[in-house]
Design a protein around this motif. Sequence first.
Motif, PDB file in Angstrom:
ATOM      1  N   TYR A  35       0.841  -1.193   0.000  1.00  0.00           N
ATOM      2  CA  TYR A  35       0.000   0.000   0.000  1.00  0.00           C
ATOM      3  C   TYR A  35       0.882   1.251   0.000  1.00  0.00           C
ATOM      4  CZ  TYR A  35      -3.547   3.370   1.522  1.00  0.00           C
ATOM      5  OH  TYR A  35      -4.387   4.464   1.619  1.00  0.00           O
ATOM      6  N   ARG A  36       1.846   1.299   0.901  1.00  0.00           N
ATOM      7  CA  ARG A  36       2.739   2.462   0.977  1.00  0.00           C
ATOM      8  C   ARG A  36       3.505   2.674  -0.332  1.00  0.00           C
ATOM      9  NH1 ARG A  36       3.299  -0.119   5.914  1.00  0.00           N
ATOM     10  NH2 ARG A  36       2.673   1.114   7.710  1.00  0.00           N
ATOM     11  N   ARG A  37       3.938   1.588  -0.966  1.00  0.00           N
ATOM     12  CA  ARG A  37       4.711   1.694  -2.214  1.00  0.00           C
ATOM     13  C   ARG A  37       3.893   2.229  -3.382  1.00  0.00           C
ATOM     14  NH1 ARG A  37       6.673  -3.385  -0.446  1.00  0.00           N
ATOM     15  NH2 ARG A  37       5.344  -4.428  -1.974  1.00  0.00           N
ATOM     16  N   LEU A  38       2.578   2.155  -3.294  1.00  0.00           N
ATOM     17  CA  LEU A  38       1.730   2.685  -4.365  1.00  0.00           C
ATOM     18  C   LEU A  38       1.757   4.211  -4.429  1.00  0.00           C
ATOM     19  CD1 LEU A  38      -1.461   0.473  -4.050  1.00  0.00           C
ATOM     20  CD2 LEU A  38       0.213   0.434  -5.908  1.00  0.00           C
ATOM     21  N   ASP A  42       5.227  12.055  -1.108  1.00  0.00           N
ATOM     22  CA  ASP A  42       4.342  13.027  -0.456  1.00  0.00           C
ATOM     23  C   ASP A  42       2.871  12.642  -0.594  1.00  0.00           C
ATOM     24  OD1 ASP A  42       4.151  13.463  -3.174  1.00  0.00           O
ATOM     25  OD2 ASP A  42       4.101  15.644  -3.016  1.00  0.00           O
ATOM     26  N   GLY A  43       2.595  11.394  -0.993  1.00  0.00           N
ATOM     27  CA  GLY A  43       1.228  10.950  -1.245  1.00  0.00           C
ATOM     28  C   GLY A  43       0.362  10.949   0.001  1.00  0.00           C
ATOM     29  N   ARG A  44      -0.920  11.260  -0.212  1.00  0.00           N
ATOM     30  CA  ARG A  44      -1.872  11.367   0.886  1.00  0.00           C
ATOM     31  C   ARG A  44      -3.171  10.652   0.536  1.00  0.00           C
ATOM     32  NH1 ARG A  44      -0.135  14.463   4.667  1.00  0.00           N
ATOM     33  NH2 ARG A  44      -2.125  14.928   5.639  1.00  0.00           N
ATOM     34  N   ASP A  56      -0.784  11.082   5.467  1.00  0.00           N
ATOM     35  CA  ASP A  56       0.143  10.555   4.463  1.00  0.00           C
ATOM     36  C   ASP A  56      -0.023   9.038   4.372  1.00  0.00           C
ATOM     37  OD1 ASP A  56       1.918   9.187   6.315  1.00  0.00           O
ATOM     38  OD2 ASP A  56       2.906  11.092   6.709  1.00  0.00           O
ATOM     39  N   ALA A  57       0.588   8.449   3.362  1.00  0.00           N
ATOM     40  CA  ALA A  57       0.384   7.024   3.085  1.00  0.00           C
ATOM     41  C   ALA A  57       0.753   6.141   4.274  1.00  0.00           C
ATOM     42  CB  ALA A  57       1.179   6.607   1.851  1.00  0.00           C
ATOM     43  N   GLY A  58       1.812   6.491   5.002  1.00  0.00           N
ATOM     44  CA  GLY A  58       2.200   5.704   6.167  1.00  0.00           C
ATOM     45  C   GLY A  58       1.165   5.765   7.275  1.00  0.00           C
ATOM     46  N   GLU A  59       0.653   6.969   7.529  1.00  0.00           N
ATOM     47  CA  GLU A  59      -0.381   7.129   8.557  1.00  0.00           C
ATOM     48  C   GLU A  59      -1.651   6.358   8.178  1.00  0.00           C
ATOM     49  OE1 GLU A  59       0.651  11.642  10.118  1.00  0.00           O
ATOM     50  OE2 GLU A  59      -0.456  11.387   8.242  1.00  0.00           O
ATOM     51  N   SER A  65      -4.569  -0.751   8.780  1.00  0.00           N
ATOM     52  CA  SER A  65      -4.136  -2.010   9.391  1.00  0.00           C
ATOM     53  C   SER A  65      -4.956  -2.312  10.646  1.00  0.00           C
ATOM     54  CB  SER A  65      -2.646  -1.936   9.719  1.00  0.00           C
ATOM     55  OG  SER A  65      -2.243  -3.080  10.412  1.00  0.00           O
ATOM     56  N   ARG A  66      -5.135  -1.302  11.476  1.00  0.00           N
ATOM     57  CA  ARG A  66      -5.919  -1.483  12.711  1.00  0.00           C
ATOM     58  C   ARG A  66      -7.406  -1.661  12.396  1.00  0.00           C
ATOM     59  NH1 ARG A  66      -2.759   2.909  13.856  1.00  0.00           N
ATOM     60  NH2 ARG A  66      -4.540   4.312  13.747  1.00  0.00           N
TER      61      ARG A  66
END
Length: 161
Positions: A35-38, A42-44, A56-59, A65-66
Motif C-alpha cells: 500500500y505504501r509503495r503505491l 508526499d502521497g496522501r 500521508d500514506a504511512g499514517e 491495518s488497525r
Amino acid sequence: MTQRVELATVMDRLAVDEVVTEYAVVVDDGDWEAYRRLFTPDGRADYRSAGGVEGDAGEIAAWLSRTMELFPMRQHLIVNRRVRFGLLEQDSGDTARVQADYVNPMRFAGQDGGSTEPDFVCGGRYDFGLLRTAEGWRVREVVVHEKWRRVPQRRQEPAVP
C-alpha cells in the motif's frame, strides 16, 4: 495524433488502471507495505467521508491495518473508471486523474462460518490523483467519497413450538 502518441496513451491508461486495481487488492489482502509503495513520497489519502482519517500514506496504512482487523473478509470492486491525463497543476503529461466507483462488501470478525453474506457493505467513489515517477505511476492523492452503507439485518428464525 500519431500512432506513437496513441500507443503511449494506451500504455499509460493500462499502467494507471493497474495502480487502481493494485490499490484495491492490497487493501483487501492487508499488504500495508505494498500500500505504501503505491504512493509518491508526499502521497496522501483521505477517508474522512467514510468515518476515517486523512494523512500521508504511512499514517493511512497504519490506520487501515488497525481498522481492517474488524473485517477479515473484504473485497473491493472498483468499476466505472474515468481516466483523464494532465489535469493536475503545471502538467507536462505526467499526471492523471481517475474517478472510479466502488462497492465494498465486508464481513465482521468473529461471525459464524455458516453464512457467506457480508455484514457490512458500502459504496461510493474514489478520486485518485496520480503522478508518473521514475518507478512508474504512483498515487499522489486519493479521496474516498462514501455515498452509502448498509448493515444487513439478521433474519430471525421462527420460534419452534
